[in-house]
Scaffold this motif. Structure first.
Motif, PDB file in Angstrom:
ATOM      1  N   VAL A 276       1.005  -1.168  -0.172  1.00  0.00           N
ATOM      2  CA  VAL A 276       0.156   0.006  -0.079  1.00  0.00           C
ATOM      3  C   VAL A 276       0.992   1.066  -0.145  1.00  0.00           C
ATOM      4  N   VAL A 277       1.793   1.301   0.926  1.00  0.00           N
ATOM      5  CA  VAL A 277       2.870   2.388   1.282  1.00  0.00           C
ATOM      6  C   VAL A 277       3.666   2.547  -0.333  1.00  0.00           C
ATOM      7  N   LEU A 278       3.974   1.437  -0.890  1.00  0.00           N
ATOM      8  CA  LEU A 278       4.783   1.433  -2.248  1.00  0.00           C
ATOM      9  C   LEU A 278       4.044   1.854  -3.321  1.00  0.00           C
ATOM     10  N   GLN A 279       2.882   1.421  -3.400  1.00  0.00           N
ATOM     11  CA  GLN A 279       1.688   2.101  -4.451  1.00  0.00           C
ATOM     12  C   GLN A 279       1.623   3.495  -4.496  1.00  0.00           C
ATOM     13  N   HIS A 280       1.438   4.248  -3.149  1.00  0.00           N
ATOM     14  CA  HIS A 280       1.314   5.503  -3.150  1.00  0.00           C
ATOM     15  C   HIS A 280       2.545   6.141  -3.653  1.00  0.00           C
ATOM     16  N   TRP A 281       3.599   5.816  -3.469  1.00  0.00           N
ATOM     17  CA  TRP A 281       4.720   6.483  -3.855  1.00  0.00           C
ATOM     18  C   TRP A 281       5.055   6.307  -5.544  1.00  0.00           C
ATOM     19  N   TRP A 282       4.594   5.143  -5.958  1.00  0.00           N
ATOM     20  CA  TRP A 282       5.251   4.566  -7.125  1.00  0.00           C
ATOM     21  C   TRP A 282       3.948   4.863  -8.384  1.00  0.00           C
TER      22      TRP A 282
ATOM     23  N   GLY B  61       1.909  27.443 -11.171  1.00  0.00           N
ATOM     24  CA  GLY B  61       1.035  27.812 -10.397  1.00  0.00           C
ATOM     25  C   GLY B  61       0.072  26.480  -9.750  1.00  0.00           C
ATOM     26  N   GLU B  62       0.616  25.250 -10.306  1.00  0.00           N
ATOM     27  CA  GLU B  62      -0.100  24.004  -9.773  1.00  0.00           C
ATOM     28  C   GLU B  62       0.737  22.634 -10.044  1.00  0.00           C
ATOM     29  N   LEU B  63       0.308  21.745  -9.775  1.00  0.00           N
ATOM     30  CA  LEU B  63       0.777  20.446  -9.742  1.00  0.00           C
ATOM     31  C   LEU B  63      -0.026  19.321 -10.675  1.00  0.00           C
ATOM     32  N   ALA B  64       0.572  18.861 -11.517  1.00  0.00           N
ATOM     33  CA  ALA B  64      -0.160  18.156 -12.392  1.00  0.00           C
ATOM     34  C   ALA B  64      -0.025  16.499 -11.790  1.00  0.00           C
ATOM     35  N   ALA B  65      -1.357  15.932 -11.443  1.00  0.00           N
ATOM     36  CA  ALA B  65      -1.250  14.698 -11.052  1.00  0.00           C
ATOM     37  C   ALA B  65      -1.812  13.740 -11.935  1.00  0.00           C
ATOM     38  N   THR B  66      -1.133  12.621 -12.495  1.00  0.00           N
ATOM     39  CA  THR B  66      -1.582  11.506 -13.286  1.00  0.00           C
ATOM     40  C   THR B  66      -1.207  10.367 -12.940  1.00  0.00           C
ATOM     41  N   SER B  67      -1.009   9.208 -13.490  1.00  0.00           N
ATOM     42  CA  SER B  67      -0.806   7.997 -13.083  1.00  0.00           C
ATOM     43  C   SER B  67      -0.059   7.052 -13.982  1.00  0.00           C
ATOM     44  N   VAL B  68       0.720   6.084 -13.291  1.00  0.00           N
ATOM     45  CA  VAL B  68       1.314   5.202 -14.081  1.00  0.00           C
ATOM     46  C   VAL B  68       0.603   4.207 -14.985  1.00  0.00           C
ATOM     47  N   ILE B  69      -0.905   4.281 -14.456  1.00  0.00           N
ATOM     48  CA  ILE B  69      -1.878   3.433 -15.100  1.00  0.00           C
ATOM     49  C   ILE B  69      -2.329   3.724 -16.506  1.00  0.00           C
TER      50      ILE B  69
ATOM     51  N   PRO C 125       7.245   6.984 -16.952  1.00  0.00           N
ATOM     52  CA  PRO C 125       6.825   5.652 -16.201  1.00  0.00           C
ATOM     53  C   PRO C 125       7.436   4.673 -17.151  1.00  0.00           C
ATOM     54  N   MET C 126       7.625   3.305 -16.517  1.00  0.00           N
ATOM     55  CA  MET C 126       8.373   2.054 -17.118  1.00  0.00           C
ATOM     56  C   MET C 126       9.539   2.355 -17.652  1.00  0.00           C
ATOM     57  N   THR C 127      10.598   3.200 -17.181  1.00  0.00           N
ATOM     58  CA  THR C 127      11.998   3.573 -17.847  1.00  0.00           C
ATOM     59  C   THR C 127      12.724   3.345 -16.841  1.00  0.00           C
ATOM     60  N   VAL C 128      14.085   3.354 -17.183  1.00  0.00           N
ATOM     61  CA  VAL C 128      15.034   3.255 -16.047  1.00  0.00           C
ATOM     62  C   VAL C 128      15.160   4.263 -15.207  1.00  0.00           C
ATOM     63  N   SER C 129      14.916   5.508 -15.928  1.00  0.00           N
ATOM     64  CA  SER C 129      15.066   6.596 -14.682  1.00  0.00           C
ATOM     65  C   SER C 129      13.782   6.698 -13.949  1.00  0.00           C
ATOM     66  N   TRP C 130      12.784   5.991 -14.231  1.00  0.00           N
ATOM     67  CA  TRP C 130      11.491   5.831 -13.518  1.00  0.00           C
ATOM     68  C   TRP C 130      11.905   4.952 -12.356  1.00  0.00           C
TER      69      TRP C 130
ATOM     70  N   GLY D 187      12.203   6.086  -8.476  1.00  0.00           N
ATOM     71  CA  GLY D 187      11.136   5.323  -7.568  1.00  0.00           C
ATOM     72  C   GLY D 187      12.004   4.604  -6.423  1.00  0.00           C
ATOM     73  N   ALA D 188      13.148   3.835  -6.745  1.00  0.00           N
ATOM     74  CA  ALA D 188      13.888   3.409  -5.655  1.00  0.00           C
ATOM     75  C   ALA D 188      14.639   4.472  -4.569  1.00  0.00           C
ATOM     76  N   LEU D 189      15.037   5.623  -5.202  1.00  0.00           N
ATOM     77  CA  LEU D 189      15.741   6.590  -4.373  1.00  0.00           C
ATOM     78  C   LEU D 189      14.796   7.454  -3.431  1.00  0.00           C
ATOM     79  N   GLY D 190      13.571   7.552  -4.163  1.00  0.00           N
ATOM     80  CA  GLY D 190      12.458   8.198  -3.268  1.00  0.00           C
ATOM     81  C   GLY D 190      11.977   6.895  -2.246  1.00  0.00           C
ATOM     82  N   THR D 191      11.889   5.673  -2.427  1.00  0.00           N
ATOM     83  CA  THR D 191      11.523   4.822  -1.429  1.00  0.00           C
ATOM     84  C   THR D 191      12.512   5.018  -0.232  1.00  0.00           C
ATOM     85  N   ALA D 192      14.012   4.882  -0.654  1.00  0.00           N
ATOM     86  CA  ALA D 192      14.925   5.020   0.516  1.00  0.00           C
ATOM     87  C   ALA D 192      14.839   6.322   1.345  1.00  0.00           C
ATOM     88  N   ALA D 193      14.653   7.328   0.765  1.00  0.00           N
ATOM     89  CA  ALA D 193      14.238   8.437   1.357  1.00  0.00           C
ATOM     90  C   ALA D 193      12.983   8.395   2.444  1.00  0.00           C
ATOM     91  N   LEU D 194      12.090   7.838   1.588  1.00  0.00           N
ATOM     92  CA  LEU D 194      10.733   7.723   2.347  1.00  0.00           C
ATOM     93  C   LEU D 194      10.738   6.725   3.529  1.00  0.00           C
TER      94      LEU D 194
END
Length: 446
Positions: A48-54, A63-71, A349-354, A358-365
């Motif tokens: 659950v926690v990993l989903q909410h990050w990845w 002026g805003e934050l665009a939020a879409t999804s890997v889906i 999403p679905m690239t090496v940089s992604w 995600g991995a670095l963010g998980t380590a920080a999170l």
């Protein structure tokens, strides 16, 4: 109140899964401890926690934050089939609830007293986390922070409450469904899944998702009912194999119809999913997962009962409810700092940089989630003044207020305005109403 989950087939014994996520902390190697259920809890919470990050794809715009999804990208929906494990937590909740209810009723507790205790464990921890989010959103708004990024985070924080809103229904239904299990055994689960299929047929025939929301009852309670079978030792390897075969066959047949979404999660979903509303595909995937877990139970239990894993489970499982409720604060802080603060957008999403992002963010999170949970764990236990048996009328009214308030917070988020405050007030009112003394019958004079 925390108690111990006992292995199925060992008789009664208390069992508590506060809000179906938290667990007790017995001594390592405590006799009768079913660490298999602990492993499932921890697996679900981690994913659950990993989903909410990845899964979210965040991009800073003027002026805003665009939020879409890997889906929304090619292959994204396939990923959701591996991370959708919420059926397992309803299964675990069913096992724990049946054992807990049997133990309580054996001690002479009424159904309303048991339900009230469970509802307090669901509702009370929500009050502080919602107050922090709503208060912070108002302070940031007054401080001049743009409203839209704050709204994105607040809506995501409210999203996690859907599970607790549904679990209110699960708790209220447990004494009734326990009686059904005692009378007709597995046919209770079969009936619930059959009703889910009929609901899907009505939804497809009418073309309205509204008709499908009856499956909030049938799908989640059906998976919960499978936990009853496990708790009383009626779900073993043979039955697990049947669940795997039936679940896989049903998913395959339904997928061929083309009538169901390929998306198995509602997390940051930009399209239709098999979760909102739940449907027979989700129920079938859940049956497959539960059957597979039961087939692997002996290996999982043998590993989990070893001293090292047992200590880890005993350390982490008591705080899973806290992690579930509070983890969106560190997720939002890390995401907001990277994307909105530093201008580092989520990579394609679905690239090496992604993957690297995600991995670095998980380590920080991870350390931030641990720190947040350690600081907020004190809010998990309801105050002692919230106690007593309110009786059937008040407990049902409280359940309606708590479930309605949690459902509203799920939909509108934990942000700015009067609506989140009103929804939180409904949850608080439900808690206070359960604390009312049981009404005494007045004997007629003469």
């Amino acid at each position: 109140m925390t108690t111990t989950v006992r292995r199925p087939g060992t008789g009664g014994g208390p069992s508590a899964l506060p809000a179906a996520v938290s667990a007790s902390v017995p001594q390592v190697g405590a006799p009768g401890r079913d660490r298999f259920l602990d492993v499932l809890r921890l697996l679900v919470m981690g994913l659950v926690v990993l989903q909410h990050w990845w899964l979210p794809v965040l991009t800073r715009q003027p002026g805003e934050l665009a939020a879409t999804s890997v889906i929304g990208v090619d292959g994204g929906s396939t990923l959701t089939w591996f991370v959708q494990v919420m059926p397992l937590i309803f299964f675990v909740g069913g096992a724990s609830n049946l054992l807990s209810w049997r133990s309580a009723s054996g001690r002479g507790s009424t159904a309303t007293a048991w339900v009230a205790r469970r509802l307090r464990r669901i509702a009370w921890p929500v009050v502080p986390v919602a107050a922090v989010w709503i208060g912070a959103a108002h302070l940031l708004s007054v401080g001049g922070v743009p409203e839209q990024p704050v709204s994105v985070a607040a809506e995501a924080a409210g999203m996690v409450l859907w599970f607790l809103a549904v679990y209110v229904l699960v708790v209220v239904a447990t004494p009734v469904l326990a009686a059904a299990d005692a009378r007709i055994g597995p046919w209770a689960a079969v009936a619930l899944f059959a009703a889910a299929g009929l609901t899907d047929a009505a939804r497809i025939a009418t073309g309205s998702d509204t008709a499908g929301y009856a499956n909030v009852v049938f799908v989640w309670l059906g998976l919960h009912q499978l936990g009853f079978l496990y708790a009383r030792g009626a779900l073993r390897a043979r039955q697990g194999a049947v669940l795997v075969a039936a679940g896989a066959a049903t998913v395959g047949v339904l997928a061929l119809t083309g009538l169901y979404s390929p998306n198995m999660t509602g997390v940051f979903a930009m399209e239709a999913s098999n979760v909102f509303p739940p449907n027979l595909v989700l129920a079938s995937v859940g049956a497959l997962q539960i059957g597979a877990a039961v087939l692997l139970r002996s290996w999982i239990s043998a590993w989990a009962d070893r001293p090292g894993p047992a200590r880890v489970l005993d350390l982490l499982c008591p705080r899973l409810m806290t992690v579930y409720l509070w983890h969106m604060i560190p997720v939002s802080v890390v995401s907001g700092t990277l994307v909105y603060g530093l201008g580092v957008d989520t990579p394609q999403p679905m690239t090496v940089s992604w993957l690297l992002f995600g991995a670095l963010g998980t380590a920080a999170l991870t350390p931030l989630v641990v720190l947040t949970a350690s600081l907020t764990a004190r809010f998990e236990e309801p105050p002692r003044l919230l106690a007593g048996d309110p009786g059937p009328i008040l407990v049902l009214a409280s359940a309606a207020l708590i479930g309605g308030g949690l459902g509203a917070l799920t939909g509108i988020g934990l942000g700015v305005g009067w609506r989140p405050l009103l929804a939180l007030a409904a949850v608080a009112a439900g808690l206070l109403l359960m604390n009312a003394p049981r009404l005494r019958r007045v004997r007629p004079v003469g």
